[in-house]
Motif scaffolding. Structure first.
Motif, PDB file in Angstrom:
ATOM      1  N   GLY A 162      91.640   5.844  88.385  1.00 63.81           N
ATOM      2  CA  GLY A 162      92.071   7.071  87.740  1.00 63.81           C
ATOM      3  C   GLY A 162      91.960   8.239  88.697  1.00 63.81           C
ATOM      4  O   GLY A 162      91.021   8.316  89.498  1.00 63.81           O
ATOM      5  N   ALA A 163      92.953   9.130  88.647  1.00 65.23           N
ATOM      6  CA  ALA A 163      92.951  10.316  89.499  1.00 65.23           C
ATOM      7  C   ALA A 163      93.566  11.477  88.725  1.00 65.23           C
ATOM      8  O   ALA A 163      94.535  11.284  87.986  1.00 65.23           O
ATOM      9  CB  ALA A 163      93.738  10.057  90.782  1.00 65.23           C
ATOM     10  N   PRO A 164      93.023  12.710  88.885  1.00 61.33           N
ATOM     11  CA  PRO A 164      93.536  13.857  88.146  1.00 61.33           C
ATOM     12  C   PRO A 164      94.795  14.433  88.800  1.00 61.33           C
ATOM     13  O   PRO A 164      94.842  15.603  89.194  1.00 61.33           O
ATOM     14  CB  PRO A 164      92.367  14.849  88.190  1.00 61.33           C
ATOM     15  CG  PRO A 164      91.692  14.555  89.484  1.00 61.33           C
ATOM     16  CD  PRO A 164      91.827  13.075  89.678  1.00 61.33           C
ATOM     17  N   VAL A 165      95.800  13.581  88.948  1.00 60.95           N
ATOM     18  CA  VAL A 165      97.066  13.978  89.562  1.00 60.95           C
ATOM     19  C   VAL A 165      98.201  13.453  88.692  1.00 60.95           C
ATOM     20  O   VAL A 165      98.172  12.304  88.256  1.00 60.95           O
ATOM     21  CB  VAL A 165      97.196  13.399  90.988  1.00 60.95           C
ATOM     22  CG1 VAL A 165      98.558  13.743  91.585  1.00 60.95           C
ATOM     23  CG2 VAL A 165      96.083  13.907  91.889  1.00 60.95           C
ATOM     24  N   GLU A 220      84.688  12.192  95.098  1.00 60.33           N
ATOM     25  CA  GLU A 220      84.643  13.646  94.907  1.00 60.33           C
ATOM     26  C   GLU A 220      85.938  14.306  95.350  1.00 60.33           C
ATOM     27  O   GLU A 220      86.420  15.254  94.719  1.00 60.33           O
ATOM     28  CB  GLU A 220      83.449  14.236  95.683  1.00 60.33           C
ATOM     29  CG  GLU A 220      82.078  13.851  95.157  1.00 60.33           C
ATOM     30  CD  GLU A 220      81.703  12.407  95.450  1.00 60.33           C
ATOM     31  OE1 GLU A 220      80.842  11.854  94.729  1.00 60.33           O
ATOM     32  OE2 GLU A 220      82.264  11.813  96.406  1.00 60.33           O
ATOM     33  N   GLU A 221      86.524  13.810  96.444  1.00 62.08           N
ATOM     34  CA  GLU A 221      87.781  14.383  96.922  1.00 62.08           C
ATOM     35  C   GLU A 221      88.919  14.098  95.959  1.00 62.08           C
ATOM     36  O   GLU A 221      89.785  14.958  95.724  1.00 62.08           O
ATOM     37  CB  GLU A 221      88.100  13.835  98.320  1.00 62.08           C
ATOM     38  CG  GLU A 221      87.202  14.402  99.393  1.00 62.08           C
ATOM     39  CD  GLU A 221      87.366  13.707 100.726  1.00 62.08           C
ATOM     40  OE1 GLU A 221      87.186  14.364 101.752  1.00 62.08           O
ATOM     41  OE2 GLU A 221      87.675  12.495 100.739  1.00 62.08           O
ATOM     42  N   LEU A 222      88.933  12.915  95.381  1.00 64.41           N
ATOM     43  CA  LEU A 222      89.953  12.608  94.376  1.00 64.41           C
ATOM     44  C   LEU A 222      89.779  13.503  93.149  1.00 64.41           C
ATOM     45  O   LEU A 222      90.760  14.019  92.603  1.00 64.41           O
ATOM     46  CB  LEU A 222      89.877  11.128  93.961  1.00 64.41           C
ATOM     47  CG  LEU A 222      90.411  10.112  94.968  1.00 64.41           C
ATOM     48  CD1 LEU A 222      90.150   8.696  94.475  1.00 64.41           C
ATOM     49  CD2 LEU A 222      91.911  10.316  95.218  1.00 64.41           C
ATOM     50  N   ALA A 223      88.531  13.695  92.728  1.00 61.68           N
ATOM     51  CA  ALA A 223      88.267  14.535  91.565  1.00 61.68           C
ATOM     52  C   ALA A 223      88.742  15.963  91.798  1.00 61.68           C
ATOM     53  O   ALA A 223      89.234  16.644  90.887  1.00 61.68           O
ATOM     54  CB  ALA A 223      86.779  14.523  91.228  1.00 61.68           C
ATOM     55  N   ALA A 224      88.626  16.446  93.052  1.00 67.29           N
ATOM     56  CA  ALA A 224      88.995  17.822  93.374  1.00 67.29           C
ATOM     57  C   ALA A 224      90.489  18.047  93.334  1.00 67.29           C
ATOM     58  O   ALA A 224      90.959  19.195  93.275  1.00 67.29           O
ATOM     59  CB  ALA A 224      88.446  18.198  94.750  1.00 67.29           C
ATOM     60  N   LEU A 225      91.281  16.962  93.363  1.00 67.25           N
ATOM     61  CA  LEU A 225      92.744  17.105  93.352  1.00 67.25           C
ATOM     62  C   LEU A 225      93.268  17.657  92.022  1.00 67.25           C
ATOM     63  O   LEU A 225      94.419  18.064  91.923  1.00 67.25           O
ATOM     64  CB  LEU A 225      93.409  15.763  93.647  1.00 67.25           C
ATOM     65  CG  LEU A 225      93.199  15.189  95.051  1.00 67.25           C
ATOM     66  CD1 LEU A 225      93.814  13.802  95.158  1.00 67.25           C
ATOM     67  CD2 LEU A 225      93.780  16.112  96.101  1.00 67.25           C
TER      68      LEU A 225
END
Length: 227
Positions: A162-165, A220-225
């Motif tokens: 899962g990714a917030p994109v 963390e980097e994926l979450a920041a997207l």
């Protein structure tokens, strides 16, 4: 990012850079700096440098990573494609995107929704020397969508499912550590959601360049997207 904030928070100096983690080419201007307004004490410059090093854990504030030749394996899953009920239109899209980089497709297999076969094919691709394995299909929430399970069962470390994109919420990223005598390497394994097949740009376009430059992506980097 934290080091850049540390410098720019000092006052009397600034550094402006291109957006991080994006591909650049020869001749691009990557960053610029100014003293505000015209001069600055050497002590403040030294203090800013020390603050940047502390924020980045001793790493450089800016770093340019080269793309290197990568061998790629593709595993397509789905009963519809496997039994010939629909045409595989996903793989050609992946192949076109890979052509933008120095990549070599060393294998492509298609399976039905059998997670054990998919797991076996991922490991087989890695055994043949794949640096990246891309899985398409079976990433949704239907009962027969088993690709996330298949990737997990390889023993790979799941960074995030899962990714917030958008498009790309159902993206999966994992890293498989292969230990061989005198040779240890890390293989990126990605599970791509269906949107990559039809949307021009997705989460895949954000992550792929970093994978091909061996710039490991964190949870963390994926979450920041999402911002």
């Amino acid at each position: 990012s934290q080091a850049l904030k540390a410098v720019n928070g000092f006052g009397q100096m600034m550094i402006a850079s291109r957006h991080g983690n994006f591909p650049v080419k020869k001749g691009d201007k990557l960053a610029g700096t100014r003293i505000i307004p015209l001069i600055i004490e050497e002590e403040k410059m030294r203090a800013a440098k020390e603050a940047a090093l502390a924020a980045a854990g001793g790493r450089p504030l800016l770093e340019l990573k080269p793309f290197s030749h990568k061998k790629v394996g593709i595993v397509t899953t789905g009963n519809e494609v496997y039994y010939g009920r629909i045409q595989d239109t996903f793989t050609p899209v992946i192949e076109e995107k890979l052509k933008e980089f120095d990549t070599e497709i060393i294998g492509h297999v298609t399976w039905n929704d059998d997670d054990r076969k998919v797991t076996g094919s991922i490991l087989e691709m890695i055994g043949k020397g794949a640096d990246v394995v891309i899985c398409t299909g079976g990433m949704s929430v239907d009962p027969d969508d088993r690709t996330p399970l298949a990737i997990k069962n390889t023993g790979a470390r799941i960074v995030s499912y899962g990714a917030p994109v958008l498009p790309g919420a159902m993206f999966l990223l994992a890293y498989y550590k292969q230990d061989k005598e005198r040779n240890s390497r890390t293989v990126a394994v990605m599970g791509l959601p269906g949107c990559v097949m039809y949307a021009r740009r997705t989460i895949f376009d954000l992550v792929l360049p970093r994978v091909l430059a061996e710039d490991e992506v964190t949870k963390e980097e994926l979450a920041a997207l999402g911002e």
